[in-house]
Design an enzyme around this catalytic site. Sequence first.
Site, short mmCIF file in Angstrom:
data_model
loop_
_atom_site.label_atom_id
_atom_site.label_comp_id
_atom_site.label_asym_id
_atom_site.label_seq_id
_atom_site.Cartn_x
_atom_site.Cartn_y
_atom_site.Cartn_z
N GLN A 162 1.38 -38.33 18.75
CA GLN A 162 0.26 -39.33 19.32
C GLN A 162 0.44 -40.82 18.90
OE1 GLN A 162 -1.77 -38.28 21.91
NE2 GLN A 162 -2.86 -40.21 22.02
N ASP A 210 7.07 -36.15 26.16
CA ASP A 210 6.49 -37.45 26.59
C ASP A 210 7.67 -38.05 27.46
OD1 ASP A 210 3.86 -38.07 25.96
OD2 ASP A 210 4.31 -38.50 23.93
N LYS A 229 -5.60 -32.31 24.70
CA LYS A 229 -4.22 -31.62 24.84
C LYS A 229 -4.20 -30.21 24.24
CE LYS A 229 -1.96 -36.14 24.72
NZ LYS A 229 -1.29 -37.33 24.24
N1 GUN Z 1 -1.41 -42.38 23.37
C1 GUN Z 1 -1.74 -42.84 24.70
N2 GUN Z 1 -1.30 -42.36 25.53
C2 GUN Z 1 -0.19 -41.34 25.04
C3 GUN Z 1 0.66 -40.66 25.66
O1 GUN Z 1 0.83 -40.25 26.69
N3 GUN Z 1 1.74 -39.95 24.85
C4 GUN Z 1 1.47 -40.16 23.43
N4 GUN Z 1 2.54 -39.70 22.63
N5 GUN Z 1 0.85 -40.90 22.85
C5 GUN Z 1 -0.29 -41.74 23.61
#
Ligand code: GUN
Length: 303
Positions: free
Chosen positions: A98, A121, A54
Amino acid sequence: MTAKIISGTEIRKQILEEIAAEVKEIKEKHGVIPGLVTILVGENPASISYVTLKIKTANSLGFHEVQDSQSPDISEEDLLALIDKYNNDDSIHGILVQLPLPKHIDEKKVLNAIDPDKDVDGFHPVNVGRLMIGGDEVKFPPCTPAGIQEMIVRTGVETSGAEVVVVGRSNIVGKPIANMMLQKGPGANSTVTIVHTRTKDLAAHCKRADILIVAAGVPGLVKPEWIKPGACVIDVGVNRVGEKPSAKDPGRMVAILRGDVDFDAAKEIAGSITPVPGGVGPMTITMLMKNTLRALKMSAGIA
Ligand code: GUN
């Protein structure tokens, strides 16, 4: 018939180019850039690798990127205070915490503390509600479903009046993609069925699907004979079924990934299909970047 392979890697490239061009234009015209903070709690290896990707993607697009790594022992109170800090930081337009979080922290409480206008998100209940209402209300469609819809549209698959069958009812994929496909508007207007572990005849439903979206987390669940000839098949499953030596570095072991659909057989029946890996996977981070750009535009009043 051999299906058209829907490459998430290729579509990602196109979308990232579009985002980079828009970021450049906004910077020149308005003097602002998107700001994204990624909050990582602890040292879960999968989370580290997602967050690293990311950050790398955000940097490559010219975003202002803040990486905030916290000890696994951080208290819930301190994490909530940290979110509050970023909620009030004008240089940050998107906040990503996350998941998963350590067990002593209430994940729901943390996600609900994020300002809904910075919730890139799309997990905050306000954004879930906005998604359900549809149309102009939608601010941040959740990233994986948004990526799926982009893939369907960019492949040229007709969605209006199409029978869409979604296998799986998770809050992150199944429920939101079903909701998105039934909205009025381009890339949607479908007739949607959601099937799940308690559905009586999974095969019968899948066989009706013009667009089959599978997010069950069960390797090889969907059999080739469940696929309607010519259907568009989107496989969201990323299941680790073993390990193999890396092609680039044979001394290192890498995961063998398998989707929820029996790809090799399904591609002989479907009209189009996503591979695993290289299908839906690359789209999630791409759509996170798109949401962050959108958050900037919302906050700066840029149409
Ligand atoms: N952990 C696994 N996939 C995601 C996601 O799309 N967003 C977040 N915040 N955590 C994750």
